[in-house]
Design a protein around this motif. Structure first.
Motif, short mmCIF file in Angstrom:
data_model
loop_
_atom_site.label_atom_id
_atom_site.label_comp_id
_atom_site.label_asym_id
_atom_site.label_seq_id
_atom_site.Cartn_x
_atom_site.Cartn_y
_atom_site.Cartn_z
N THR A 21 0.83 -1.21 0.00
CA THR A 21 0.00 0.00 0.00
C THR A 21 0.86 1.26 0.00
O THR A 21 0.58 2.22 -0.73
N TYR A 22 1.92 1.25 0.79
CA TYR A 22 2.79 2.43 0.81
C TYR A 22 3.50 2.62 -0.53
O TYR A 22 3.68 3.74 -0.99
N THR A 23 3.88 1.51 -1.17
CA THR A 23 4.53 1.60 -2.48
C THR A 23 3.58 2.20 -3.52
O THR A 23 3.99 2.98 -4.37
N THR A 25 0.73 4.14 -2.84
CA THR A 25 0.16 5.45 -2.51
C THR A 25 1.19 6.48 -2.09
O THR A 25 0.91 7.68 -2.18
N HIS A 26 2.34 6.07 -1.57
CA HIS A 26 3.36 6.98 -1.03
C HIS A 26 2.79 7.88 0.06
O HIS A 26 3.21 9.02 0.20
N SER A 27 1.82 7.35 0.80
CA SER A 27 1.21 8.11 1.88
C SER A 27 1.19 7.25 3.15
O SER A 27 0.61 6.16 3.17
N PHE A 28 1.84 7.78 4.20
CA PHE A 28 1.88 7.04 5.46
C PHE A 28 0.50 6.89 6.07
O PHE A 28 0.14 5.81 6.55
N THR A 31 -1.74 4.44 4.21
CA THR A 31 -1.25 3.09 4.48
C THR A 31 -1.68 2.62 5.87
O THR A 31 -2.15 1.49 6.05
#
Length: 89
Positions: A21-23, A25-28, A31
């Motif tokens: 998910t982080y890969t 969306t790039h959003s902590f 995620t």
């Protein structure tokens, strides 16, 4: 499945889910929220599976014939190794 095995498996799935998910969306925060939702869904599924197993066991015991007081003497447990050395003369 025992609880420790379930816990290790669940943590592995959640870590893989969080990394993916982080890969994407790039959003902590996205995620974190989606991983918490995934954990809740997994817990609901685990609870449902345990509830199903308990209900199935109760119905299995309900259909099992009950022994009468004199029937216990007639039931014998089978020997695990039925060889000539274990048979009584």
């Amino acid at each position: 499945m025992s609880f420790p095995k379930f816990l290790v498996g669940m943590l592995g799935v959640l870590i893989a889910f969080a990394v993916t998910t982080y890969t994407l969306t790039h959003s902590f925060w996205t995620t974190l929220i989606q991983t918490v939702i995934c954990a809740v869904v997994i817990q609901i599924g685990y609870f449902g599976a345990v509830l199903f197993l308990v209900m199935r066991e109760k119905s299995r015991k309900a259909t099992k014939p009950k022994l009468l007081p004199g029937d216990e003497a007639n039931t014998q447990k089978p020997q695990p190794f039925n060889t000539s050395a274990t048979k009584a003369p």
